[in-house]
Every structure is written in C-alpha cells, then in structure tokens.
Design a protein around this motif. Structure first.
Motif, PDB file in Angstrom:
ATOM      1  N   MET A   1       0.847  -1.182   0.000  1.00 32.59           N
ATOM      2  CA  MET A   1       0.000   0.000   0.000  1.00 32.59           C
ATOM      3  C   MET A   1       0.890   1.242   0.000  1.00 32.59           C
ATOM      4  O   MET A   1       1.796   1.362   0.818  1.00 32.59           O
ATOM      5  N   LEU A   2       0.626   2.153  -0.903  1.00 27.92           N
ATOM      6  CA  LEU A   2       1.383   3.400  -0.976  1.00 27.92           C
ATOM      7  C   LEU A   2       0.982   4.343   0.147  1.00 27.92           C
ATOM      8  O   LEU A   2      -0.082   4.190   0.756  1.00 27.92           O
ATOM      9  N   ASN A   3       1.833   5.321   0.398  1.00 33.15           N
ATOM     10  CA  ASN A   3       1.633   6.270   1.489  1.00 33.15           C
ATOM     11  C   ASN A   3       1.876   7.691   0.999  1.00 33.15           C
ATOM     12  O   ASN A   3       2.906   7.959   0.380  1.00 33.15           O
ATOM     13  N   ILE A   4       0.947   8.581   1.290  1.00 32.52           N
ATOM     14  CA  ILE A   4       1.122  10.007   1.019  1.00 32.52           C
ATOM     15  C   ILE A   4       1.360  10.697   2.353  1.00 32.52           C
ATOM     16  O   ILE A   4       0.623  10.466   3.319  1.00 32.52           O
ATOM     17  N   VAL A   5       2.383  11.544   2.395  1.00 34.57           N
ATOM     18  CA  VAL A   5       2.727  12.279   3.609  1.00 34.57           C
ATOM     19  C   VAL A   5       2.596  13.764   3.316  1.00 34.57           C
ATOM     20  O   VAL A   5       3.177  14.256   2.344  1.00 34.57           O
ATOM     21  N   LEU A   6       1.841  14.465   4.142  1.00 36.41           N
ATOM     22  CA  LEU A   6       1.723  15.918   4.029  1.00 36.41           C
ATOM     23  C   LEU A   6       2.432  16.542   5.221  1.00 36.41           C
ATOM     24  O   LEU A   6       2.038  16.324   6.370  1.00 36.41           O
ATOM     25  N   HIS A   7       3.476  17.296   4.939  1.00 38.10           N
ATOM     26  CA  HIS A   7       4.245  17.958   5.987  1.00 38.10           C
ATOM     27  C   HIS A   7       3.649  19.333   6.241  1.00 38.10           C
ATOM     28  O   HIS A   7       3.736  20.224   5.401  1.00 38.10           O
ATOM     29  N   GLU A   8       2.983  19.486   7.368  1.00 35.05           N
ATOM     30  CA  GLU A   8       2.393  20.750   7.821  1.00 35.05           C
ATOM     31  C   GLU A   8       1.436  21.385   6.812  1.00 35.05           C
ATOM     32  O   GLU A   8       1.564  22.560   6.465  1.00 35.05           O
ATOM     33  N   PRO A   9       0.451  20.625   6.318  1.00 32.39           N
ATOM     34  CA  PRO A   9      -0.494  21.206   5.356  1.00 32.39           C
ATOM     35  C   PRO A   9      -1.269  22.366   5.978  1.00 32.39           C
ATOM     36  O   PRO A   9      -1.550  22.358   7.175  1.00 32.39           O
ATOM     37  N   GLU A  10      -1.605  23.357   5.156  1.00 34.81           N
ATOM     38  CA  GLU A  10      -2.230  24.582   5.656  1.00 34.81           C
ATOM     39  C   GLU A  10      -3.683  24.765   5.232  1.00 34.81           C
ATOM     40  O   GLU A  10      -4.437  25.437   5.926  1.00 34.81           O
ATOM     41  N   ILE A  11      -4.081  24.212   4.101  1.00 36.05           N
ATOM     42  CA  ILE A  11      -5.400  24.487   3.531  1.00 36.05           C
ATOM     43  C   ILE A  11      -6.286  23.259   3.655  1.00 36.05           C
ATOM     44  O   ILE A  11      -5.990  22.213   3.058  1.00 36.05           O
ATOM     45  N   PRO A  34       2.627  20.930  12.717  1.00 31.07           N
ATOM     46  CA  PRO A  34       1.311  21.511  12.940  1.00 31.07           C
ATOM     47  C   PRO A  34       0.504  21.598  11.645  1.00 31.07           C
ATOM     48  O   PRO A  34       1.058  21.819  10.565  1.00 31.07           O
ATOM     49  N   LEU A  35      -0.809  21.422  11.784  1.00 27.20           N
ATOM     50  CA  LEU A  35      -1.738  21.556  10.670  1.00 27.20           C
ATOM     51  C   LEU A  35      -2.307  22.965  10.694  1.00 27.20           C
ATOM     52  O   LEU A  35      -2.462  23.555  11.754  1.00 27.20           O
ATOM     53  N   MET A  98       6.262  12.297   0.073  1.00 26.79           N
ATOM     54  CA  MET A  98       6.016  13.447   0.941  1.00 26.79           C
ATOM     55  C   MET A  98       5.877  14.727   0.136  1.00 26.79           C
ATOM     56  O   MET A  98       6.598  14.956  -0.831  1.00 26.79           O
ATOM     57  N   PHE A  99       4.942  15.554   0.587  1.00 25.99           N
ATOM     58  CA  PHE A  99       4.692  16.874   0.015  1.00 25.99           C
ATOM     59  C   PHE A  99       4.709  17.891   1.146  1.00 25.99           C
ATOM     60  O   PHE A  99       4.246  17.610   2.249  1.00 25.99           O
ATOM     61  N   GLY A 100       5.193  19.082   0.857  1.00 24.26           N
ATOM     62  CA  GLY A 100       5.277  20.123   1.872  1.00 24.26           C
ATOM     63  C   GLY A 100       4.057  21.012   1.914  1.00 24.26           C
ATOM     64  O   GLY A 100       3.137  20.888   1.113  1.00 24.26           O
ATOM     65  N   LYS A 101       4.077  21.934   2.860  1.00 26.61           N
ATOM     66  CA  LYS A 101       2.948  22.849   3.014  1.00 26.61           C
ATOM     67  C   LYS A 101       2.849  23.779   1.808  1.00 26.61           C
ATOM     68  O   LYS A 101       3.835  24.039   1.107  1.00 26.61           O
ATOM     69  N   GLU A 102       1.641  24.265   1.587  1.00 28.94           N
ATOM     70  CA  GLU A 102       1.337  25.041   0.398  1.00 28.94           C
ATOM     71  C   GLU A 102       2.200  26.295   0.251  1.00 28.94           C
ATOM     72  O   GLU A 102       2.596  26.650  -0.857  1.00 28.94           O
ATOM     73  N   ILE A 127       6.419  29.731 -12.793  1.00 25.64           N
ATOM     74  CA  ILE A 127       5.396  29.190 -11.903  1.00 25.64           C
ATOM     75  C   ILE A 127       6.087  28.573 -10.694  1.00 25.64           C
ATOM     76  O   ILE A 127       6.993  27.752 -10.835  1.00 25.64           O
ATOM     77  N   ARG A 128       5.688  28.987  -9.492  1.00 27.48           N
ATOM     78  CA  ARG A 128       6.338  28.468  -8.279  1.00 27.48           C
ATOM     79  C   ARG A 128       5.958  27.033  -7.976  1.00 27.48           C
ATOM     80  O   ARG A 128       6.784  26.228  -7.556  1.00 27.48           O
ATOM     81  N   SER A 129       4.669  26.713  -8.161  1.00 29.73           N
ATOM     82  CA  SER A 129       4.233  25.357  -7.845  1.00 29.73           C
ATOM     83  C   SER A 129       2.814  25.140  -8.354  1.00 29.73           C
ATOM     84  O   SER A 129       2.112  26.083  -8.706  1.00 29.73           O
ATOM     85  N   LEU A 130       2.410  23.890  -8.357  1.00 33.93           N
ATOM     86  CA  LEU A 130       1.034  23.520  -8.670  1.00 33.93           C
ATOM     87  C   LEU A 130       0.236  23.439  -7.367  1.00 33.93           C
ATOM     88  O   LEU A 130       0.807  23.401  -6.279  1.00 33.93           O
ATOM     89  N   ASN A 131      -1.066  23.342  -7.484  1.00 33.24           N
ATOM     90  CA  ASN A 131      -1.911  23.124  -6.321  1.00 33.24           C
ATOM     91  C   ASN A 131      -1.501  21.803  -5.663  1.00 33.24           C
ATOM     92  O   ASN A 131      -1.210  20.815  -6.343  1.00 33.24           O
ATOM     93  N   LEU A 132      -1.487  21.785  -4.339  1.00 36.03           N
ATOM     94  CA  LEU A 132      -1.020  20.611  -3.599  1.00 36.03           C
ATOM     95  C   LEU A 132      -1.812  19.355  -3.939  1.00 36.03           C
ATOM     96  O   LEU A 132      -1.232  18.296  -4.189  1.00 36.03           O
ATOM     97  N   SER A 133      -3.134  19.434  -3.965  1.00 31.53           N
ATOM     98  CA  SER A 133      -3.911  18.221  -4.237  1.00 31.53           C
ATOM     99  C   SER A 133      -3.685  17.732  -5.667  1.00 31.53           C
ATOM    100  O   SER A 133      -3.652  16.522  -5.908  1.00 31.53           O
TER     101      SER A 133
END
Length: 170
Positions: A1-11, A34-35, A98-102, A127-133
């Motif tokens: 099973m794969l795993n998605i990690v969100l490091h300190e998501p804000e939205i 922190p969330l 793993m993905f970082g905060k927005e 472009i700095r980044s795409l939408n996190l989701s």
C-alpha cells in the motif's frame, strides 16, 4: 500500500481532496503537524465528502515523530528543488511520497537529507508550484501505474442506451 505524507499542510480543502484521492486509491495518508486547520473542520469534510470516514489517516506531532514511527521507510520528497522528474524513479509498492505545506514546501533541512530521493513535476516559466492536491494526484498515479494499479478497477462499463419506436431515447 502506498503512502502520502503531508508535511504541515495549511489548507483544509487541499487535505480533504487528497484524503478523497487516498480513499479512491487505497493509499494511507500521513499528516505531520502543525496543521493549518482542525481535523473536524467543515471545509476539510466538505472537500473529502463522505469518504473521510473511510480514510486510513495517521497524524504525527512533528517530522521526528513520523520518522520514529515509520523506521526504514523509503521516502520520496516532491519538491520544485529536485534535480529529477517524478517519472524517473521506480516507486516501491509500500513507499512514502512526501509533500510540503502550500506556502513553503518541504523544509530544506529535510530535503538535504534525502537529495537522491527528491522528485519534481515539470512546469514552464516562473510558476512556483502547482496546487497541492493536484501535485499529489500526479505523482501518486504515476506510482500506482508503475505498480500495475494493484487492486484497482481498470475498466468501466457504459450502460446500453435504447431507442424507442418513436425515435426517443429511453
């Protein structure tokens, strides 16, 4: 099973959408505090729809707690600072992505510890980044594809349409 990690998501809406994607793909979600929201927040639940209750989600008080509770985990870091593209690695069936905060991404002090495992999504211009989701979906589905979409429905079925004697669709 794969795993998605969100490091300190804000939205909350992003995390809700990611949670829904995780349920649809039988992927675990790991949230490192922190969330920027509470897990019982309405916007989180709205974006996750009625799927949030089916989500396999774990929270951690910080990155050190995450590492301690997941010893030996193979972790890929999604970042705009990566030298290679997300399609250039082979994702193990039980790896962590793993993905970082927005607002800031994954902290550089974490990235330098995982330089060989940093991946990026190509973009043009400034472009700095795409939408996190959206970013999670892009990389997760590549990892799923590489693993043969194990356990997933691979085909759908259209309902046969019938035309009546009057020429109208029934």
């Amino acid at each position: 099973m794969l795993n998605i990690v969100l490091h300190e998501p804000e939205i909350p809406a992003n995390t809700g959408n990611i949670g829904r994607t995780c349920v649809a793909t039988n992927t675990r979600l790991h949230l490192i505090e922190p969330l920027g929201f509470r897990l019982d927040e309405k916007n989180l639940k709205r974006a996750g729809m009625d799927y949030w209750g089916s989500l396999d989600v774990t929270t951690y008080i910080d990155y050190a707690d995450f590492l301690e509770r997941n010893p030996g985990a193979k972790i890929y870091m999604a970042t705009t600072k990566a030298p290679k593209v997300y399609t250039e690695v082979s994702y193990e069936p039980d790896c962590y992505i793993m993905f970082g905060k927005e607002s800031a991404g994954i902290p550089e002090e974490i990235l330098v510890q995982h330089q060989e495992d940093c991946v990026r999504i190509p973009m043009v211009g400034d472009i700095r980044s795409l939408n996190l989701s959206n970013s999670v979906s892009i990389v997760l589905y590549e990892a799923l594809r590489q693993n043969g979409f194990a356990g997933m429905n691979l085909e759908g079925h259209l309902h046969r349409l019938h035309w009546g004697d009057s020429g109208k669709l029934l």
